[in-house]
Motif scaffolding. Structure first.
Motif, mmCIF file in Angstrom:
data_model
loop_
_atom_site.group_PDB
_atom_site.id
_atom_site.type_symbol
_atom_site.label_atom_id
_atom_site.label_comp_id
_atom_site.label_asym_id
_atom_site.label_seq_id
_atom_site.Cartn_x
_atom_site.Cartn_y
_atom_site.Cartn_z
ATOM 1 N N SER A 129 36.340 30.376 38.852
ATOM 2 C CA SER A 129 35.915 31.540 38.792
ATOM 3 C C SER A 129 35.924 32.651 39.935
ATOM 4 O O SER A 129 36.532 33.635 39.884
ATOM 5 N N GLU A 130 35.890 31.892 41.163
ATOM 6 C CA GLU A 130 35.752 32.646 42.367
ATOM 7 C C GLU A 130 37.346 32.855 42.549
ATOM 8 O O GLU A 130 37.828 34.164 42.929
ATOM 9 N N GLN A 131 38.360 31.924 42.298
ATOM 10 C CA GLN A 131 39.575 31.995 42.573
ATOM 11 C C GLN A 131 40.249 33.294 41.434
ATOM 12 O O GLN A 131 40.974 34.206 41.805
ATOM 13 N N ILE A 132 39.785 33.188 40.259
ATOM 14 C CA ILE A 132 40.073 34.174 39.289
ATOM 15 C C ILE A 132 39.677 35.607 39.758
ATOM 16 O O ILE A 132 40.528 36.734 39.759
ATOM 17 N N THR A 133 38.588 35.650 40.234
ATOM 18 C CA THR A 133 38.034 37.052 40.534
ATOM 19 C C THR A 133 38.707 37.384 41.572
ATOM 20 O O THR A 133 39.095 38.958 41.546
ATOM 21 N N ALA A 134 38.929 36.783 42.804
ATOM 22 C CA ALA A 134 39.738 37.109 43.634
ATOM 23 C C ALA A 134 41.285 37.751 43.416
ATOM 24 O O ALA A 134 41.658 38.648 44.054
ATOM 25 N N TYR A 135 41.748 36.942 42.655
ATOM 26 C CA TYR A 135 43.202 37.385 42.213
ATOM 27 C C TYR A 135 43.281 38.552 41.377
ATOM 28 O O TYR A 135 44.004 39.471 41.607
ATOM 29 N N ALA A 136 42.303 38.717 40.341
ATOM 30 C CA ALA A 136 42.149 39.917 39.682
ATOM 31 C C ALA A 136 41.910 41.422 40.252
ATOM 32 O O ALA A 136 42.424 42.259 40.045
ATOM 33 N N LEU A 137 40.880 40.938 41.256
ATOM 34 C CA LEU A 137 40.628 42.166 42.176
ATOM 35 C C LEU A 137 41.872 42.622 42.850
ATOM 36 O O LEU A 137 42.305 43.582 42.966
ATOM 37 N N ALA A 138 42.669 41.749 43.557
ATOM 38 C CA ALA A 138 43.845 41.985 44.229
ATOM 39 C C ALA A 138 45.020 42.612 43.382
ATOM 40 O O ALA A 138 45.490 43.632 43.762
ATOM 41 N N ALA A 139 45.113 42.004 42.161
ATOM 42 C CA ALA A 139 46.335 42.621 41.267
ATOM 43 C C ALA A 139 45.941 43.943 40.542
ATOM 44 O O ALA A 139 46.835 44.497 40.160
ATOM 45 N N THR A 140 44.792 44.315 40.716
ATOM 46 C CA THR A 140 44.436 45.776 40.163
ATOM 47 C C THR A 140 44.021 46.679 41.143
ATOM 48 O O THR A 140 43.315 47.564 40.851
ATOM 49 N N SER A 141 44.069 46.346 42.576
ATOM 50 C CA SER A 141 43.655 47.215 43.668
ATOM 51 C C SER A 141 44.282 48.236 43.763
ATOM 52 O O SER A 141 43.973 49.292 44.408
ATOM 53 N N HIS A 142 45.490 48.406 43.210
ATOM 54 C CA HIS A 142 46.543 49.880 43.044
ATOM 55 C C HIS A 142 45.771 50.817 42.270
ATOM 56 O O HIS A 142 46.141 52.018 42.259
#
Length: 833
Positions: free
Chosen positions: A285-298
């Protein structure tokens, strides 16, 4: 380095079909590869690209959708480096003169017609997902490329399995020269097709059953479901959350659960999580959250709120997600990446996921084999089933993939098994001349050459083959008819008068005789000096019912009632075995034993009782005459079919050019200035748009309204609803567009063409407001499922605005200003690679 040498340097041992394709590529031949999803077609394309790079030439890789183009671009950048890879997708242009350029298929078509110098040193073009040729709206583009692209450019055509691949490859060889067809049927990971039912009489227990026994449908399952038909069925549709729990308990995750509805996908993802399903560990879950935040940071925070980001992330962190065209690209691509990494383990998706995106799974679930097209429900084609289930089974991870089809009361199991067993369906051409194609052909070729090229389409190739087949059948029938007529003749009796005065056609007589033969009836007839005998076990419905019968050898056959020999007769009735299971081999054997032991106990009842005064010895002559009469009907039908199969493409093209001349786009076989402008408009409403530009309808509009007006030519509502109203500031110009459309369709009707669809103002208000500075929150409520459509429609509009600018028909900077007004925020973010 050769293509074969490239494959030899890979980490895995290439399959024989890959090597065969590479050998053809090294001979500079065109290659057609049809193979299941995940079988390694991409390695063949990469071998062709590598060979081109080694020879200091250039390569093109085309895909049917922008998302797949973006994915391939990123893969190739990783492999070859950003300086050697470019991307062209209509709304995106990166390094377009690179050594390897990924593009949508339409871009290659446009470059070809424009005689782009960037095609000068290209030696190979990959057409990925070439079976898209059958798409009703866009499929003609693939045929245009295969027909018109410089023959010095070899093609590598990658396709899902199709039933008529040999015909397709033969057509390409006619157009492109030496062509090698590679057909690979074997899946890299075996597939088990299963069928899931919910048992109401056993506490609503789910039962996962094999759909096949060997190569044949599971007869025990079919029989169980046939006996259960009625108002109080025991076996009913499984519920989504229970199905997902079964997948988890049986070790069938990760899974893609196909639901042909965006709302259905979103609702299913929410429901399973609300019912406690958690498929990701705390660390995952932590890995998922980190990636999702980075992928939508723009994306801006305000836009993320409207997109329902928090609720999406909550589902995602549980290892569950939806995937459909209503989502913005950043969120869809995050789901794809996390699923491919094994962090998200359950995705509810619409069928758009089946096209090319790299998301292999352990299991694929099909909630239904019927989908709504916007106007009607259509059952999946066998090739569609194969494409969807092709994602089941991860190479190197799974020993087998599993397809789970959920029971439905609306589609019989036998139909499901039939779709799954066939595996593919024939590739059908959707090619038809458009106005843009017509003006480009006029600009490039003389009339005779242009029409010859049109007859080179796959549509005309298929028509010619069909025509030859009909002619061959007709020749054989005419020869047989002569034989039957000779056999019918009798020196002393007018056989034809006897047959023709008996009142009804042979087919009607036989159909009535068959329909009056109940289950248990024993029929026999004379055939090639022997007597054949069957027992009827079931009679269909209708004017010409089919009979299910069992032979003395124990085989089960369906007989068309009007195709029995006229010597057929009913010789009695026997008691059929119980319980009634006509498809069961043991039942068939028992029925055959009774049939062989049957002794007639009553006089035979012939289909054709002898007329008073007609000698029974004339039977053979009468049979021949009746067969001749049936064949005459068949020959007449052949003539009608042959007349219907005409050179429709050339006729349509001539009608298309007639409309163009009527409206001033051509003068004889030459383009006017209006015709030259039309060459650069690649749009389904190209002629209506060209007329609107010529009428100056865009001239005095502000940039947001230029976008609003242009959107009417790209927007298509998902459902056939009533036409949308224009926003007030575009009402008068919208009326002019309507008048122009009516004028164009009037010309089309006059020349026998199907009419162009009407422009639709359904997107004009929203995109005009957006172009004027409105925010996403101004236009939509939070988590509105239409936001993804808004972004996708806006990206399509940007492509058209660039085309309009290229025509020079609007004031300098007007279209560019509209582009700048639209291409911002979530719309601009969707164009990022």
């Amino acid at each position: 380095m050769s293509a074969v040498a490239y494959l030899g340097g890979l980490e895995f041992t290439p399959d024989r079909f890959q090597v065969t394709a590479a050998e053809a590529i090294d001979r500079s031949e065109t290659v057609v590869v049809t193979a299941p999803t995940g079988s390694g077609k991409t390695a063949i394309a990469e071998a062709a690209i590598h060979r081109a790079l080694e020879e200091q030439s250039r390569a093109i890789y085309t895909t049917p959708i922008k998302a797949l183009s973006n994915q391939k671009y990123n893969e190739f950048v990783t492999r070859y480096g950003p300086e050697r890879v470019g991307l062209l997708t209509g709304d995106n242009s990166i390094n377009g003169s690179a050594r390897v350029v990924v593009m949508t298929t339409e871009v290659l078509r446009n470059m070809m017609y424009a005689d782009s110098p960037d095609l000068g040193d290209v030696t190979v073009a990959v057409l990925d997902e070439v079976h898209y040729l059958q798409d009703r709206e866009r499929g003609g583009v693939w045929e245009e490329i295969i027909i018109h692209l410089d023959r010095g450019i070899s093609l590598v055509c990658l396709s899902a399995t199709v039933a008529n691949s040999a015909d397709f490859a033969s057509w390409i060889e006619e157009r492109r020269g030496a062509t090698t067809l590679i057909v690979e049927q074997k899946r890299p990971v075996p597939l088990e097709v299963t069928y899931l039912v919910r048992d109401r009489f056993a506490g609503h227990e789910l039962r996962l059953l094999p759909a096949f026994s060997g190569a044949r449908p599971n007869e025990r399952l079919a029989s169980m479901l046939r006996r259960d038909r009625g108002r109080r069925s025991r076996y009913v549709e499984p519920r989504r959350h229970e199905t997902c729990d079964l997948l988890r308990r049986h070790g069938l995750l990760p899974a893609i659960f196909f639901i042909f509805s965006r709302k259905g996908c979103d609702a299913a993802a929410r429901t399973v999580v609300e019912r406690g399903l958690r498929l990701a560990s705390g660390q995952e879950s932590e890995q998922i959250t980190a990636y999702a935040l980075a992928a939508t940071s723009h994306l801006e925070d305000a836009d993320l709120d409207v997109l329902g980001f928090s609720a999406w992330l909550e589902l995602l962190s549980r290892g569950v997600a939806a995937h459909h065209a209503g989502m913005v690209p950043a969120m869809k691509e995050a789901v794809e990446h996390l699923f491919a990494m094994g962090l998200v383990k359950l995705v509810f998706a619409t069928e758009t996921l089946a096209l090319g995106i790299n998301m292999p799974a352990r299991t694929v679930v099909l909630e239904s084999l019927s989908k709504f097209t916007g106007e009607t429900h259509e059952t999946l084609q066998p090739g569609d089933f194969t494409q969807l289930t092709g994602r089941a089974g991860r190479r190197g991870k799974d020993t087998a993939g599993t397809a789970v089809v959920l029971h439905s009361q609306y589609l019989e199991f036998e139909r499901v098994a039939g779709i799954a067993a066939r595996g593919s369906h024939p590739l059908r051409s959707s090619f038809r001349p458009t106005y843009n194609m017509a003006v480009n052909l006029i600009a490039r070729y003389g009339q005779r050459e242009a029409e010859e090229l049109l007859t080179a389409s796959f549509a005309e190739f298929s028509r010619s083959q069909q025509q030859r087949g009909l002619e061959s059948e007709l020749d054989a029938d005419v020869k047989r008819l002569a034989e039957l007529r000779a056999a019918a003749e009798h020196p002393d009796v007018d056989i034809w008068a006897e047959v023709d005065t008996r009142g009804r056609s042979p087919g009607v007589v036989l159909a009535e005789f068959a329909s009056s033969s109940p289950p248990g009836a024993v029929l026999e007839w004379d055939e090639r000096g022997k007597t054949r005998r069957v027992v009827v076990v079931a009679v269909g419905r209708g004017k010409q019912p089919r009979l299910l019968a069992i032979t003395e050898s124990g085989d089960s056959h369906r007989f068309a009632s009007d195709k029995f020999p006229s010597s057929v007769r009913r010789i009695g009735r026997l008691e059929l075995p119980r319980p009634f299971r006509p498809r069961d081999s043991a039942y068939q054997a028992r029925a055959a034993e009774r049939l062989k032991a049957f002794e007639p106990t009553e006089p035979a009842i012939p289909a054709y009782p002898a007329a008073p005064g007609v000698d029974a010895s004339l039977s053979a002559h009468l049979d021949a005459a009746r067969a001749a009469r049936r064949l005459e009907v068949r020959i007449e039908s052949h003539h009608r079919r042959a007349a219907a199969v005409g050179p429709a493409v050339v006729r349509r093209f001539r009608a298309t050019t007639a409309v163009l001349e009527t409206l001033g786009y051509t003068s004889g076989w030459a383009l006017t200035s209006k015709g030259s402008q039309l060459r650069s408009l690649y749009n389904g409403l190209d002629l209506v748009l060209a007329e609107s530009l010529a009428a100056g309808l865009f001239a005095d509009l502000e940039p947001p309204d230029v976008a609003g007006l242009a959107s009417a030519f790209t927007y298509q509502p998902r459902r056939a609803d009533a036409p949308s109203a224009w926003p007030s500031q575009l009402a008068s110009v919208g009326e002019e567009v309507e008048r122009i459309w009516q004028h164009v369709t009037s010309a089309e009707r006059a020349h026998g063409l199907e009419t162009t669809r009407a422009p639709d103002a359904g997107f004009a208000g929203a995109i005009s407001d957006w172009g004027g500075g409105a925010t996403l929150a101004d236009l939509f409520d939070n988590d509105d499922p239409r936001i993804g459509d808004f972004v996708r429609n806006a990206r399509q509009l940007l492509d058209l605005l660039r085309q309009i600018d290229d025509t020079g028909a609007v004031s300098s900077g007007s279209a560019l200003a509209a582009i700048r007004a639209v291409d911002r925020g979530v719309v601009a973010a969707a164009g990022a690679v």
